[in-house]
Design an enzyme around this catalytic site. Structure first.
Site, PDB file in Angstrom:
ATOM      1  N   TYR A 282      22.688  24.870  15.054  1.00 49.37           N
ATOM      2  CA  TYR A 282      22.357  25.865  14.031  1.00 49.37           C
ATOM      3  C   TYR A 282      23.644  26.331  13.356  1.00 49.37           C
ATOM      4  O   TYR A 282      24.258  27.333  13.730  1.00 49.37           O
ATOM      5  CB  TYR A 282      21.562  27.038  14.631  1.00 49.37           C
ATOM      6  CG  TYR A 282      20.192  26.639  15.128  1.00 49.37           C
ATOM      7  CD1 TYR A 282      19.619  25.412  14.774  1.00 49.37           C
ATOM      8  CD2 TYR A 282      19.448  27.475  15.954  1.00 49.37           C
ATOM      9  CE1 TYR A 282      18.365  25.039  15.233  1.00 49.37           C
ATOM     10  CE2 TYR A 282      18.185  27.110  16.407  1.00 49.37           C
ATOM     11  CZ  TYR A 282      17.657  25.891  16.056  1.00 49.37           C
ATOM     12  OH  TYR A 282      16.414  25.518  16.508  1.00 49.37           O
TER      13      TYR A 282
ATOM     14  N   PRO B 289       6.682  29.233  14.090  1.00 49.70           N
ATOM     15  CA  PRO B 289       5.314  29.720  14.319  1.00 49.70           C
ATOM     16  C   PRO B 289       4.687  30.380  13.089  1.00 49.70           C
ATOM     17  O   PRO B 289       3.466  30.523  13.020  1.00 49.70           O
ATOM     18  CB  PRO B 289       5.490  30.746  15.448  1.00 49.70           C
ATOM     19  CG  PRO B 289       6.907  31.212  15.325  1.00 49.70           C
ATOM     20  CD  PRO B 289       7.666  29.989  14.873  1.00 49.70           C
TER      21      PRO B 289
ATOM     22  N   GLY C 191       6.700  34.191   4.639  1.00 49.94           N
ATOM     23  CA  GLY C 191       6.242  35.372   3.890  1.00 49.94           C
ATOM     24  C   GLY C 191       4.928  35.151   3.181  1.00 49.94           C
ATOM     25  O   GLY C 191       4.212  36.101   2.875  1.00 49.94           O
TER      26      GLY C 191
END
Ligand SMILES: NC(=O)c1ccc[n+]([C@@H]2O[C@H](COP(=O)([O-])OP(=O)(O)OC[C@H]3O[C@@H](n4cnc5c(N)ncnc54)[C@H](OP(=O)(O)O)[C@@H]3O)[C@@H](O)[C@H]2O)c1
Length: 284
Positions: A53, A209, A217
């Protein structure tokens, strides 16, 4: 927060995914630290990360470093927090994601993660993604060795199919603690893996998820029934999605990503949201 278990460890039923704080579109580091601290204050005790990441080639472990910093500045008991990291993906810096399941590489990647996290042993180490160039048993064999050497306390796999879950469980001598696969209202094809984990008593950590960065959103616009049920309970459609997957099995522990304190504070409330059986049927 309601608790769930990974192997013999209790964690809050909602975890935090660290990816949005470290890849393309990430916020400034202070907002990320504030987000992680907000999660901890809200009762999150599982934080998911990975050495991959990051954006640039020279900042491997960007997210692990942020998590270590946040835990060090937080006033609470960091020993109660399970940091789950991963090895096996690499980012060469051109925006792409590559895989490397070579056992020697995985072992040195785990050592580097351990140092960045500043711990004696990694809480949960997950093999990020099968590498088609390396036999699966060799990659998972490296994870078993790390477990045997005490470098990692728990072992997990990610992006695995049912055969690979069974194979990993066998290679690890019954010590497979978790499986992390993509699962959301939008993407349901990991339902067989979720069911298998439920049957075997292995934690299932749904990734993306809420449908993923940049799409989470719009969940309520995409699925009107999630918005309607949320309105009925006075909560967000995102909370409905997380409560829906929690209801699928006591072994499910979602790890919604966040880069703002408000997002994770909202998501955490899903742990205490009780949906009716009719609502669960409607959500599918
Ligand atoms: N194993 C793998 O291969 C793999 C792959 C992808 C991801 N993951 C893991 O899974 C975690 C979750 O996946 P993800 O981050 O890709 O996607 P996600 O959790 O589906 O969506 C993340 C986005 O959701 C927004 N969000 C979170 N809670 C919200 C709420 N209650 N209401 C509205 N928006 C909300 C956040 O917005 P803000 O940014 O504005 O806070 C964030 O950017 C990752 O962070 C990572 O740890 C693993």
């Amino acid at each position: 927060m309601k608790q769930r278990t990974i192997a013999n460890l209790q964690v809050g039923a909602i975890g935090l995914g660290g990816m949005p704080m470290s890849i393309e579109g990430r916020p400034d580091p202070q907002r990320s630290i504030d987000t992680i601290v907000a999660a901890l204050e809200a009762g999150v005790t599982l934080i998911d990360t990975a050495d991959a990441y990051h954006i640039h080639a020279d900042e491997v472990g960007h997210n692990e470093t942020l998590i270590a910093q946040a835990l060090a500045t937080w006033g609470g008991d960091a020993s109660q927090v399970l940091v789950a990291t991963k090895g096996g993906h690499q980012r060469p810096g051109d925006g792409s994601w590559t895989v490397n399941g070579d056992p020697a590489y995985l072992k040195q990647a785990a050592e580097a993660s351990l140092k960045r996290l500043g711990v004696d042993a990694i809480g949960l180490y997950q093999f990020h993604r099968p590498d088609p160039k390396v036999p699966y048993e060799d990659s998972v064999g490296a994870i078993r060795d790390l477990l045997d050497e005490g470098k990692i306390r728990l072992a997990g796999i990610s992006n695995a199919n049912p055969d690979q879950i069974r194979q990993a469980q066998q290679i690890l001598g019954g010590r497979l603690a978790s499986v992390q696969n993509r699962f959301s209202p939008v993407f349901r094809s990991s339902e067989p893996e979720l069911r298998l984990c439920d049957e075997l008593g292995i934690a299932f950590l749904p990734w993306s998820p809420l449908g993923g960065i940049g799409r989470a959103g719009q969940l309520g616009e995409q699925f009107q029934n999630y918005a309607d049920i949320g309105e009925r309970h006075g909560v967000s459609p995102q909370q409905v999605a997380l409560a829906w997957m929690l209801a699928k099995s006591p072994h499910v522990i979602p790890i919604p990503g966040a880069s703002r304190p408000e997002s994770i504070r909202d998501s955490v409330r899903a742990a205490d949201l009780q949906l009716t059986s009719d609502e669960l049927v409607d959500l599918g």
